[in-house]
Enzyme design. Structure first.
Site, short mmCIF file in Angstrom:
data_model
loop_
_atom_site.label_atom_id
_atom_site.label_comp_id
_atom_site.label_asym_id
_atom_site.label_seq_id
_atom_site.Cartn_x
_atom_site.Cartn_y
_atom_site.Cartn_z
N SER A 1 5.09 26.15 -23.15
CA SER A 1 5.04 24.97 -22.29
C SER A 1 4.04 23.95 -22.78
O SER A 1 4.01 22.82 -22.27
CB SER A 1 4.65 25.40 -20.86
OG SER A 1 3.43 26.10 -20.87
N GLU B 1 13.22 21.41 -21.59
CA GLU B 1 12.73 20.49 -22.62
C GLU B 1 12.93 21.16 -23.98
O GLU B 1 12.54 22.31 -24.19
CB GLU B 1 11.26 20.18 -22.41
CG GLU B 1 10.99 19.31 -21.18
CD GLU B 1 9.52 18.99 -21.01
OE1 GLU B 1 9.21 17.83 -20.71
OE2 GLU B 1 8.67 19.89 -21.16
N ASN C 1 4.73 18.47 -18.49
CA ASN C 1 3.36 18.93 -18.31
C ASN C 1 2.33 17.89 -18.71
O ASN C 1 1.23 17.85 -18.15
CB ASN C 1 3.13 20.23 -19.07
CG ASN C 1 3.77 21.41 -18.38
OD1 ASN C 1 4.20 21.33 -17.24
ND2 ASN C 1 3.85 22.54 -19.07
N HIS D 1 11.43 24.85 -23.43
CA HIS D 1 10.50 24.89 -22.29
C HIS D 1 11.31 24.91 -21.00
O HIS D 1 11.77 23.88 -20.52
CB HIS D 1 9.56 23.68 -22.31
CG HIS D 1 8.61 23.68 -21.16
ND1 HIS D 1 8.06 22.52 -20.65
CD2 HIS D 1 8.12 24.70 -20.39
CE1 HIS D 1 7.28 22.82 -19.63
NE2 HIS D 1 7.30 24.13 -19.45
#
Length: 264
Positions: free
Chosen positions: A107, A140, A178, A128
């Site tokens: 991540s 992702e 993130n 991700h």
């Protein structure tokens, strides 16, 4: 031809991804680290696959890396620590079929570094996925520069087969979600500290005022303070002392029974 998927790991992300793969593709393999973690994974995945109206027996759970033989797509999904991921990926390079694609659910770490550690940077992808995997629609997708067009095409097709939307992102710390999310989450901790607010007050404001399905402090508890701080540091966030105090006390959130909130 559909991919034959193996997921290596037994945490929430690994179990969620393996459950989706089994339910959507008709079969999958999960390789756990120990007998105890395999047993926990059986319980978690059986419930998840059942909720998706799949057959729990479609997921084979084992601790034997020999189960990777014949798998076309092998996904590492363990703790978000560079050293641990590097070590496992090097082992997967030795254990998986030579033509298999290797991938990581990282991540926040560098996909290019992980790809080099895997020994097959031309056949590597970053996937991700988001927790809880069965419900979250986004994946992702990040690639090392050497990844082939075939790897990119097959990875996108796998996302489609899993019922997910794959979005190509740059191989930058935190990718998109993130990179934007964790500065906001930890800023919410600072607001709580600076204004002397209770967690419920901050979360209620963001749920009712910004339309968020979950408040930022409850989300930190859901992700886990250990994981959240690791991601925050990767994307350059200044971590508030209140968050570090929770980590030092072992109050990680839902998984430990206490974080900003208490859980029974």
């Amino acid at each position: 031809m559909p991919e034959t998927v193996a997921v290596v790991g037994s945490g929430a992300i690994a179990c969620g991804l393996a459950s989706v793969a089994a339910a959507k593709l008709g079969e999958a393999v999960l390789v756990a680290r120990s007998d105890a973690s395999a047993e926990r994974a059986r319980s978690q995945t059986a419930k998840a696959i059942g909720r998706m109206e799949g057959d729990p027996d479609s997921l084979a759970i084992t601790t034997d890396h020999a189960a990777l033989a014949g798998r076309s797509y092998v996904i590492e999904a363990i703790v978000e620590e560079l050293g641990a991921k590097r070590d496992l990926l090097a082992r997967l390079h030795a254990d998986a079929d030579a033509d298999a694609i290797l991938a990581s659910t990282t991540s926040s770490l560098s996909v290019s570094q992980l790809a080099e550690a895997s020994g097959r940077a031309d056949r590597f992808a970053g996937l991700h996925v988001f927790n809880p995997v069965p419900r979250m629609e986004l994946i992702e997708l990040a690639y090392p520069n050497r990844a082939t067009a075939d790897v990119r095409d097959r990875t996108k097709a796998l996302c489609d087969a899993l019922g997910k939307t794959g979005v190509d992102v740059a191989d930058k710390p935190g990718f998109v979600v993130n990179r934007l999310l964790f500065p906001y989450l930890f800023d919410a901790v600072r607001v709580m500290e600076d204004q002397g607010l209770e967690p419920e007050a901050v979360d209620t404001c963001m749920k009712l005022g910004a339309g968020h399905p979950m408040g930022p402090l409850a989300l930190l508890d859901f992700v886990g303070m250990d994981v959240s701080i690791a991601i925050g540091e990767q994307v350059g966030v200044d971590i508030p002392q209140a968050a570090r105090d929770l980590l030092d006390a072992g109050h990680l959130g839902r998984k430990s029974g206490k974080g900003f909130y208490e859980y029974s």
